[in-house]
Structure formats: C-alpha cells, structure tokens
Design a protein around this motif. Structure first.
Motif, mmCIF file in Angstrom:
data_model
loop_
_atom_site.group_PDB
_atom_site.id
_atom_site.type_symbol
_atom_site.label_atom_id
_atom_site.label_comp_id
_atom_site.label_asym_id
_atom_site.label_seq_id
_atom_site.Cartn_x
_atom_site.Cartn_y
_atom_site.Cartn_z
ATOM 1 N N SER A 17 -57.648 -3.829 36.180
ATOM 2 C CA SER A 17 -57.029 -3.585 34.884
ATOM 3 C C SER A 17 -56.622 -4.912 34.251
ATOM 4 N N HIS A 18 -56.394 -4.884 32.938
ATOM 5 C CA HIS A 18 -56.074 -6.116 32.227
ATOM 6 C C HIS A 18 -54.581 -6.386 32.148
ATOM 7 N N HIS A 19 -53.766 -5.502 32.739
ATOM 8 C CA HIS A 19 -52.346 -5.831 32.852
ATOM 9 C C HIS A 19 -51.898 -5.446 34.257
ATOM 10 N N TRP A 20 -50.757 -5.999 34.629
ATOM 11 C CA TRP A 20 -50.303 -5.771 36.001
ATOM 12 C C TRP A 20 -49.049 -4.898 35.938
ATOM 13 N N HIS A 21 -49.229 -3.627 36.243
ATOM 14 C CA HIS A 21 -48.144 -2.667 36.129
ATOM 15 C C HIS A 21 -47.116 -2.901 37.225
ATOM 16 N N ILE A 22 -45.831 -2.940 36.857
ATOM 17 C CA ILE A 22 -44.786 -3.192 37.860
ATOM 18 C C ILE A 22 -44.037 -1.901 38.181
ATOM 19 N N ILE A 23 -43.432 -1.281 37.200
ATOM 20 C CA ILE A 23 -42.623 -0.095 37.498
ATOM 21 C C ILE A 23 -42.427 0.726 36.218
ATOM 22 N N ASP A 24 -42.250 2.033 36.373
ATOM 23 C CA ASP A 24 -41.843 2.896 35.262
ATOM 24 C C ASP A 24 -40.432 3.379 35.568
ATOM 25 N N TYR A 25 -39.545 3.344 34.573
ATOM 26 C CA TYR A 25 -38.220 3.920 34.806
ATOM 27 C C TYR A 25 -37.682 4.487 33.508
ATOM 28 N N THR A 26 -36.685 5.338 33.636
ATOM 29 C CA THR A 26 -36.044 5.935 32.472
ATOM 30 C C THR A 26 -34.693 5.268 32.295
ATOM 31 N N ASN A 27 -34.449 4.691 31.108
ATOM 32 C CA ASN A 27 -33.182 3.971 30.908
ATOM 33 C C ASN A 27 -32.069 4.923 30.475
ATOM 34 N N ARG A 28 -30.879 4.366 30.174
ATOM 35 C CA ARG A 28 -29.701 5.185 29.873
ATOM 36 C C ARG A 28 -29.926 6.081 28.676
ATOM 37 N N HIS A 29 -30.772 5.622 27.755
ATOM 38 C CA HIS A 29 -30.984 6.390 26.527
ATOM 39 C C HIS A 29 -32.097 7.417 26.694
ATOM 40 N N GLY A 30 -32.577 7.563 27.917
ATOM 41 C CA GLY A 30 -33.583 8.579 28.163
ATOM 42 C C GLY A 30 -34.983 8.169 27.781
ATOM 43 N N GLN A 31 -35.174 6.873 27.486
ATOM 44 C CA GLN A 31 -36.530 6.430 27.149
ATOM 45 C C GLN A 31 -37.247 6.009 28.428
ATOM 46 N N THR A 32 -38.535 6.308 28.497
ATOM 47 C CA THR A 32 -39.320 5.859 29.640
ATOM 48 C C THR A 32 -39.850 4.457 29.348
ATOM 49 N N ILE A 33 -39.566 3.544 30.242
ATOM 50 C CA ILE A 33 -39.996 2.161 30.060
ATOM 51 C C ILE A 33 -41.139 1.886 31.036
ATOM 52 N N HIS A 34 -42.274 1.415 30.513
ATOM 53 C CA HIS A 34 -43.378 0.974 31.376
ATOM 54 C C HIS A 34 -43.284 -0.537 31.478
ATOM 55 N N LEU A 35 -42.789 -1.012 32.602
ATOM 56 C CA LEU A 35 -42.646 -2.454 32.772
ATOM 57 C C LEU A 35 -43.932 -2.987 33.391
#
Lengths: 343, 68
Positions: free
Chosen positions: A30-48
C-alpha cells in the motif's frame, strides 16, 4: 482499538467487517503505512497512518507527492498537463474530473504512470536494511576492537548463526576451496530473509508489512540466486546440462530440454516457496483473528486468540526455516554447479 | 462455482500427495536415525531439503489454484 493489520475502513454499512478486503489489504502493498484506528472523545473515528512518498514517472520526468494527497482528497492531483488519481493502490491518468473509464469486464482502461513510490513494503525493507547493517557493523567493530576474545553481547548471538551458515550451509554443500567465496552472499540471503520474516510477524506499526510474502521481493532474491548458481558454473556443469554425457543418443533429446528448463525451475521454485509460505502464514493468522468478526461473538475470542497465538509461534519457526531452506537450497545448487564431476 | 469446487478437489489431491511424500520422508529419516544415531544431523538436513522440495510442489498447486 484495532490492530495495525486491520487496514482502515473495512466496515460495511451494516457494521460487518469486510474480512476478505481486510486480509487482502494486509497481504498486499500500500502507499501509506496504517498505524491505528481509534475513536476520540467526540466520537469521531480517527485513521492514524504514516504518509509515504509517491514517485511517479510521467512524460519523461519524475513527479513527487505525499500519499496523503491521494487518500484524503477527492480531487485528482496534477501531473504535468494531466491529472492522476489513486484507485485500489494503482495510479491512473485521468481528465480534470478524476473519473476513470471501465470496459465491459469492469477493468479500468485508463493509462497508469510508472510507479517508483516508497510503498509500505519498500519502507519496511529500508527498516530491515538499517537494522541488519547496524547489527552487523557493530558486531564487526566489536571484533576489530576485541579480536579473538570470547564474544559478548550481540556478537555472542550472531557468531553461532554466522558460523552455522558458513560451516553447515556453505562448506557443507559447496566444494571446500570455493565455499568461502559464496559465504557473504549466503549470509546476506539468510539474514535478509529471516529479519524480514520476523518484521512481518510484528503485528503493530513498524512491522506488519508482508514484505517477504511479496512475489517481487522473492523474485528478486531468486534472480540473484540464479546468477550465483549459473555465473560460477564449472565446465562440467555446462557439459552435463547441454550434452548429457553417458546417456543413449535418443534419450538426449529428452534430457537436454529437461535439464535446460531445470535451470529456470530451480530459482522459480525458490521464489514460489518463500512467497507462498509467508503469505499463507499471514492469511491463516488473520483468518483466525477475524473469526471473532465472522461469527460475531465475544465467546469465540479466547479460542481465536489462542489459535492465532499458536499459529504465530509456528510462524516464528517457519520464519527461520524458510530463510534456512532458501539459503540451503541456493548453496546446494551452487555446490552442484561449481563442483568438478566425478563420473 | 463449478470451477471453484474443481480447484478445491485438485488442491485436496495435491495435499494428499504432499502429505504421503513428507510422511514417508519423516518415517524413513526416523528409521535411519535410530539405526545410525551418529549421523542424525546429516539425515536431518537431507530430510528438510527433501521435504522442502515436496512442499514446493504443493505450494505450486496453491499458487495455480489462486490464479485459476
């Protein structure tokens, strides 16, 4: 929190996990290196994820981008007078709208620029190169400083392994007077494959790429083996291959083509063996983990984790075994090609 | 669906063949090790190489099934 192997966005609208897409996403580049997915305090899913450099060759000149430009926008990037989009990890030249054309079979008909990007696998290879070079250069410095004193620390780990490759693999298979010439090549093969296998088994960020289960990677190593086997072939080896001495005349018509094809099937088998073993291992571990999401039950989790742990331990064995077999068979073929015939 | 099941049957046959081959290697290696324990190291190396060659055939089958 999801493992890094779980590439971003593999949930369908009903909340099911797209297991197939997830596994394919993990084992392919892949052309990016996926580290982690998490849901922050505001309920948004962050794809780091770590953006990687994209290098494209178009109209006779190179173009540089960050892969963020392609993953986080819907507008195509400009490349000279044209535009380029990323679709399923492949770049396509498009018009200014960024739309791609499909033929009747659903294949994209747009042209692709030549892609020299630092992908996840290439970045992982750079990591392993830095790791291997720092290990061996520090060990070599240690020998320069301490001479023949009993090895300590890193040298104590590396010395038996290096001696194993030299004495059992190289000198065991290749004629005594020629073996030492091939030891650096065989050591490189062994440690490069082994370290990359191990990095592939690390389930979180700097690991987890499927480099040694990538067919281009194993093909490159197999090409090196092919040259190492054939460039140093003795006169007897070539005579044996192309004239098949000592067999009846009619059998030669059968035997010479078989021997000739055999020149190429040997490295081809090396390539397929490493690729299929490592990829199969990754698929099995991921399938066991994703059993939780297929069966949608928490109670299956202990079983799934236990099984994947056992598989992971088995894969540690496979990691060293495949490195050993690749090196061993290369040494065996080199030994066959360089030795003087006794018949 | 038709081709998928044929591929699966073919893969099954390949796996049976590879299993027979590797089990015979393991069996004869164990027998010869018990007869001559002093060269068990050499036998083990030869065993692993032979098993790897057979495993290579089985993996060829997997790759072909993948492409098919």
């Amino acid at each position: 929190m999801v493992l890094s192997a779980f590439s971003a966005n593999h949930e369908t609208e009903e909340g099911d996990v797209d297991v197939f897409g997830l596994i394919i996403g993990h084992i392919s580049d892949s052309h990016h290196w996926h580290i982690i997915d998490y849901t922050n305090r505001h309920g948004q899913t962050i794809h780091l994820s770590l953006p990687l450099p994209v290098i494209l060759w178009h109209d006779g000149e190179p173009w540089f981008y960050s892969s963020d430009e392609f993953y986080h926008s819907n507008t195509p990037a400009t490349i000279g007078d044209d535009f380029v989009v990323l679709k399923d990890e492949t770049f396509y030249i498009t018009d200014s709208e960024g739309a791609v054309q499909y033929d009747e079979n659903g294949h994209i008909t747009n042209a692709s620029p030549a892609d020299f990007s630092i992908t996840r696998n290439v970045a992982s290879m750079f990591l392993s190169m830095v790791l291997i070079m720092s290990m061996f250069i520090s060990a070599a410095r240690g020998y320069a400083r301490h001479g023949m004193a009993p090895p300590k620390g890193l040298r104590a780990v590396l010395e038996p392994l290096i001696l194993f490759v030299r004495d059992d693999i190289a000198r065991g298979q290749i004629d005594k007077d020629k073996a030492d010439k091939f030891v650096p090549f065989l050591l490189t093969l062994f440690f490069f494959i082994w370290i990359n296998n191990l990095i592939g088994l690390v389930p979180f960020f700097p690991g987890g790429s499927n480099l040694s289960g990538n067919i281009s990677f194993t093909a490159t190593l197999a090409v090196f083996s092919f040259f190492a086997i054939n460039l140093f072939g003795s006169r007897d080896y070539w005579k044996h291959t192309f004239t098949a001495p000592g067999v009846p005349f009619f059998v030669k018509f059968l035997l010479v083509p078989v021997e000739f094809v055999g020149l190429f099937t040997k490295p081809f088998a090396l390539m397929i063996r490493l690729f299929a073993n490592i990829t199969a291992g990754h698929i099995v571990i991921l399938s066991l983990v994703t059993m939780i999401f297929i069966l949608k039950s928490v109670y299956i989790a202990p079983v799934s984790i236990l099984l994947s742990l056992v598989m992971l331990l088995l894969e540690f064995l496979v990691a060293v075994l495949q490195a050993y077999i690749f090196t061993m068979l290369t040494a065996l073929f080199i030994g066959m090609s360089t030795s003087k015939a006794e018949h | 669906m038709e081709t998928l099941s044929l591929t699966a049957i073919g893969l099954g046959i390949i796996v049976v063949g590879a299993a027979i081959g590797i089990s015979r290697i393991g069996q004869s290696a164990m027998e010869s090790m018990s007869r001559q324990p002093e060269i068990s190291g050499k036998i083990q190396t030869a065993m692993i190489v032979a098993a790897a060659l057979i495993e290579g055939v089985a993996l060829f089958g997997i790759v072909v099934a993948w492409l098919a």
